[in-house]
Design a protein around this motif. Sequence first.
Motif, PDB file in Angstrom:
ATOM      1  N   TYR A  25       0.834  -1.191   0.000  1.00 34.43           N
ATOM      2  CA  TYR A  25       0.000   0.000   0.000  1.00 34.43           C
ATOM      3  C   TYR A  25       0.871   1.244   0.000  1.00 34.43           C
ATOM      4  O   TYR A  25       1.921   1.274   0.637  1.00 34.43           O
ATOM      5  N   LEU A  36       1.679  -1.620  15.313  1.00 32.13           N
ATOM      6  CA  LEU A  36       1.919  -1.267  13.914  1.00 32.13           C
ATOM      7  C   LEU A  36       0.629  -1.267  13.102  1.00 32.13           C
ATOM      8  O   LEU A  36       0.683  -1.263  11.864  1.00 32.13           O
ATOM      9  N   ASN A  37      -0.545  -1.305  13.770  1.00 33.34           N
ATOM     10  CA  ASN A  37      -1.768  -1.011  13.040  1.00 33.34           C
ATOM     11  C   ASN A  37      -1.643   0.408  12.488  1.00 33.34           C
ATOM     12  O   ASN A  37      -1.196   1.320  13.186  1.00 33.34           O
ATOM     13  N   LEU A  39      -3.373   3.625   9.967  1.00 30.49           N
ATOM     14  CA  LEU A  39      -4.510   4.210   9.264  1.00 30.49           C
ATOM     15  C   LEU A  39      -3.956   5.051   8.121  1.00 30.49           C
ATOM     16  O   LEU A  39      -3.199   6.008   8.344  1.00 30.49           O
ATOM     17  N   THR A  58      -7.936   3.538   5.005  1.00 34.46           N
ATOM     18  CA  THR A  58      -7.732   2.092   5.106  1.00 34.46           C
ATOM     19  C   THR A  58      -7.009   1.801   6.420  1.00 34.46           C
ATOM     20  O   THR A  58      -5.967   2.379   6.700  1.00 34.46           O
ATOM     21  N   LEU A  59      -7.599   0.912   7.234  1.00 32.28           N
ATOM     22  CA  LEU A  59      -6.983   0.480   8.491  1.00 32.28           C
ATOM     23  C   LEU A  59      -6.243  -0.822   8.224  1.00 32.28           C
ATOM     24  O   LEU A  59      -6.859  -1.853   7.938  1.00 32.28           O
ATOM     25  N   VAL A  60      -4.914  -0.778   8.278  1.00 33.50           N
ATOM     26  CA  VAL A  60      -4.095  -1.941   7.966  1.00 33.50           C
ATOM     27  C   VAL A  60      -3.664  -2.606   9.267  1.00 33.50           C
ATOM     28  O   VAL A  60      -3.131  -1.947  10.161  1.00 33.50           O
ATOM     29  N   ARG A  61      -3.908  -3.913   9.378  1.00 31.49           N
ATOM     30  CA  ARG A  61      -3.568  -4.655  10.597  1.00 31.49           C
ATOM     31  C   ARG A  61      -2.057  -4.895  10.665  1.00 31.49           C
ATOM     32  O   ARG A  61      -1.446  -5.417   9.738  1.00 31.49           O
ATOM     33  N   GLY A  62      -1.473  -4.556  11.816  1.00 26.80           N
ATOM     34  CA  GLY A  62      -0.029  -4.571  11.950  1.00 26.80           C
ATOM     35  C   GLY A  62       0.626  -5.921  11.722  1.00 26.80           C
ATOM     36  O   GLY A  62       1.717  -5.997  11.162  1.00 26.80           O
ATOM     37  N   ASP A  63      -0.019  -6.995  12.117  1.00 24.31           N
ATOM     38  CA  ASP A  63       0.700  -8.272  12.046  1.00 24.31           C
ATOM     39  C   ASP A  63       0.804  -8.832  10.640  1.00 24.31           C
ATOM     40  O   ASP A  63       1.407  -9.890  10.451  1.00 24.31           O
ATOM     41  N   SER A  64       0.218  -8.157   9.651  1.00 22.25           N
ATOM     42  CA  SER A  64       0.406  -8.580   8.261  1.00 22.25           C
ATOM     43  C   SER A  64       1.497  -7.767   7.568  1.00 22.25           C
ATOM     44  O   SER A  64       1.779  -7.986   6.387  1.00 22.25           O
ATOM     45  N   ILE A  65       2.119  -6.831   8.295  1.00 23.41           N
ATOM     46  CA  ILE A  65       3.093  -5.918   7.693  1.00 23.41           C
ATOM     47  C   ILE A  65       4.497  -6.506   7.741  1.00 23.41           C
ATOM     48  O   ILE A  65       4.898  -7.096   8.737  1.00 23.41           O
TER      49      ILE A  65
END
Lengths: 70, 70, 70, 70, 70, 70, 70
Positions: A25, A36-37, A39, A58-65
């Motif tokens: 992204y 690390l969530n 926005l 977009t709210l991106v979940r930290g554990d997928s980063i």
Amino acid sequence: MRPLDVLQQSLHKRVLVEMKGGRSYRGVLDAYDQHLNLLLSAAEEVVKDEVTPRSGVTLVRGDSIVYISP
Amino acid sequence: MRPLDVLQQSLHKRVLVEMKGGRSYRGVLDAYDQHLNLLLSAAEEVVKDEVTPRSGVTLVRGDSIVYISP
Amino acid sequence: MRPLDVLQQSLHKRVLVEMKGGRSYRGVLDAYDQHLNLLLSAAEEVVKDEVTPRSGVTLVRGDSIVYISP
Amino acid sequence: MRPLDVLQQSLHKRVLVEMKGGRSYRGVLDAYDQHLNLLLSAAEEVVKDEVTPRSGVTLVRGDSIVYISP
Amino acid sequence: MRPLDVLQQSLHKRVLVEMKGGRSYRGVLDAYDQHLNLLLSAAEEVVKDEVTPRSGVTLVRGDSIVYISP
Amino acid sequence: MRPLDVLQQSLHKRVLVEMKGGRSYRGVLDAYDQHLNLLLSAAEEVVKDEVTPRSGVTLVRGDSIVYISP
Amino acid sequence: MRPLDVLQQSLHKRVLVEMKGGRSYRGVLDAYDQHLNLLLSAAEEVVKDEVTPRSGVTLVRGDSIVYISP
């Protein structure tokens, strides 16, 4: 200095976020937390060089980063 | 502002939820918690462009979520 | 001595970071924390022998790291 | 309201449980806990449209669950 | 005796570290912690019988380790 | 009633345990704990319809379990 | 009785340890802890019916274990 301090300095600026599984992204960092969530606003999603603009936030979940590049 | 604050603002509004593994949901956000568990109503499930309407509510487990787009 | 002490000694020096999934980074270690989150500057990304220079800093999430070589 | 409240309302009613890996269960929700561990009775297991009735009760581990649909 | 006591006895001795995904390391154990994070020196990386010597030290993240053989 | 209460009622009775990855066990439940670690005796291992009897007891790690069917 | 009690009874006896990914170990259990980290001596590694004797001791990380058979 701690690694997450760079996020404080990147607030309201454009960042690149690389996710597990090859998705990434680009967007303006509006907020973050210690997990690390993130926005992002005015974001674009990039999957295999295909760019999809995303309206709103977009709210991106930290554990997928994997990494964040301010 | 923290990233999850956007969920508070999105209560009773339509959100898009992208899951690990390529599945996604569109529905009205009825509730959420700090683990990003979500309760959606009037949801549609989207798997590879195939849309399946789901009646009633759907409780989505937070740790399978990649991003939420209000 | 504890393993992470080597990161303290490596601050502002070049390190190699091997990630899960075969990606790796080379860059100057600007900061780290106990979760092995790293802040790298002047980094290069290496995927299957293809090297991509990255401008600015890169925040690498610790739980995707396999090893760090100062 | 919190997302898991919907499970309280679904006690002794039929739910659909979608698991990681494509498996799903339909059964009566007899009990749940905060980890989303579920106890189902009169359950059917569905794998790729193949339905297998299961006698007695089934204790489903919460961390394998993607979503629950009451 | 507890399993990690063997690491105390192995300090400054050569160990074999087998990682998830088929990679392994041989090196001198300079430090360890309770998460099984290891600091190895004079290490060799072994991937599918191909041995690569690594100069300096290597910090191996504990959660990628399958077993350690002192 | 909580989901794990069914394990208390199943002590010394035969249970079916389905694991991540397609393996399953049938055996007598001799003990369990809150992590769903199970101790089975007189167990059979089933992998793709191939049944292997196992002598003695088997300690099954809870985090590999998908469901338990008393 | 709790499941891990069987490990106390198995100290200094031969056990079979099945790992995620199809690998297994047979060896004498010298030590264990609550995370199921195990210390084995006189161990053999078995991968797809190929047995490799391992000299000395082997510290097996608990979170890669599927089951232990005393």
